[in-house]
Scaffold this motif. Structure first.
Motif, PDB file in Angstrom:
ATOM      1  N   GLN A  97       0.829  -1.201   0.000  1.00 46.67           N
ATOM      2  CA  GLN A  97       0.000   0.000   0.000  1.00 46.67           C
ATOM      3  C   GLN A  97       0.866   1.255   0.000  1.00 46.67           C
ATOM      4  OE1 GLN A  97      -3.071  -0.310  -0.646  1.00 46.67           O
ATOM      5  NE2 GLN A  97      -3.864   1.734  -0.306  1.00 46.67           N
ATOM      6  N   SER A  98       1.977   1.227   0.771  1.00 47.77           N
ATOM      7  CA  SER A  98       2.843   2.405   0.800  1.00 47.77           C
ATOM      8  C   SER A  98       3.556   2.584  -0.540  1.00 47.77           C
ATOM      9  CB  SER A  98       3.848   2.315   1.952  1.00 47.77           C
ATOM     10  OG  SER A  98       4.766   1.265   1.729  1.00 47.77           O
ATOM     11  N   ASP A  99       3.832   1.474  -1.254  1.00 50.71           N
ATOM     12  CA  ASP A  99       4.416   1.581  -2.591  1.00 50.71           C
ATOM     13  C   ASP A  99       3.457   2.287  -3.536  1.00 50.71           C
ATOM     14  OD1 ASP A  99       6.736   0.297  -1.849  1.00 50.71           O
ATOM     15  OD2 ASP A  99       6.159  -1.644  -2.701  1.00 50.71           O
ATOM     16  N   LYS A 134       1.009   4.297  -2.720  1.00 51.45           N
ATOM     17  CA  LYS A 134       0.891   5.692  -2.285  1.00 51.45           C
ATOM     18  C   LYS A 134       2.093   6.509  -2.766  1.00 51.45           C
ATOM     19  CE  LYS A 134      -0.102   8.425   1.815  1.00 51.45           C
ATOM     20  NZ  LYS A 134      -0.384   8.399   3.245  1.00 51.45           N
ATOM     21  N   SER A 135       3.281   5.959  -2.639  1.00 57.72           N
ATOM     22  CA  SER A 135       4.498   6.635  -3.079  1.00 57.72           C
ATOM     23  C   SER A 135       4.524   6.806  -4.605  1.00 57.72           C
ATOM     24  CB  SER A 135       5.721   5.832  -2.623  1.00 57.72           C
ATOM     25  OG  SER A 135       6.890   6.328  -3.194  1.00 57.72           O
ATOM     26  N   GLN A 136       4.139   5.752  -5.311  1.00 57.52           N
ATOM     27  CA  GLN A 136       4.114   5.829  -6.770  1.00 57.52           C
ATOM     28  C   GLN A 136       3.088   6.845  -7.249  1.00 57.52           C
ATOM     29  OE1 GLN A 136       3.303   1.673  -7.378  1.00 57.52           O
ATOM     30  NE2 GLN A 136       5.442   1.205  -7.893  1.00 57.52           N
ATOM     31  N   TYR A 137       1.922   6.858  -6.609  1.00 58.86           N
ATOM     32  CA  TYR A 137       0.903   7.814  -7.029  1.00 58.86           C
ATOM     33  C   TYR A 137       1.326   9.244  -6.704  1.00 58.86           C
ATOM     34  CZ  TYR A 137      -3.445   9.584  -8.671  1.00 58.86           C
ATOM     35  OH  TYR A 137      -4.371  10.271  -9.412  1.00 58.86           O
TER      36      TYR A 137
END
Length: 152
Positions: free
Chosen positions: A2-4, A6-9
């Motif tokens: 989920q954090s990936d 969020k970071s990618q977005y």
């Protein structure tokens, strides 16, 4: 995971905002508002007179914004407004001779810079970028359609 996402977005939205800022700065350098540059861009792209509705639909601008920008550009002698021969309630927006010259020195150069930058991608990269952008748009439309009035 989920954090990936969020970071990618966050990276994606940062790039989109930076692109928007590039266009805003380019419009400012040309002595145009964002909406005026979009209208001129739309007319250059269409290579024909357009209705206000067409310009609104193309750029996602509201009618008042387009009307105001067209009025100002018309007062500056860049655009002319003529009645449509097909529908007397519609007006066609097009460049004056002065506007054609101005567009060739401003918006046409911006469009050429865009093409030159896009050509730096390989054919495969261009197709991938287009496919992914279209897919993102489709997914965003699906998700945004679910937002209807939940918090009214």
């Amino acid at each position: 995971m989920q954090s990936d996402i969020k970071s990618q977005y966050a990276r994606l939205t940062s790039v989109v905002r930076q692109l928007d800022e590039l266009y805003r700065e380019a419009a400012e350098k040309m002595g145009l508002s964002d909406s005026a540059s979009m209208i001129m861009y739309g007319l250059c792209e269409a290579a024909r007179p357009c209705t206000q509705k067409e310009l609104c639909d193309r750029w996602g601008l509201n009618k008042q914004t387009v009307n105001s920008a067209v009025k100002k550009l018309s007062e500056q002698g860049i655009l002319k407004i003529t009645p449509s021969s097909y529908n007397l309630r519609e007006k066609l927006i097009s460049f004056t001779e002065k506007g054609e010259l101005f567009a060739s020195k401003t918006v046409a150069k911006l469009m050429e810079a865009e093409r030159t930058a896009f050509e730096k991608f390989s054919e495969e990269e261009r197709e991938a970028a287009l496919a992914l952008s279209e897919k993102q748009l489709r997914f965003m439309r699906e998700e945004f359609s679910k937002l209807d009035g939940e918090n009214k």
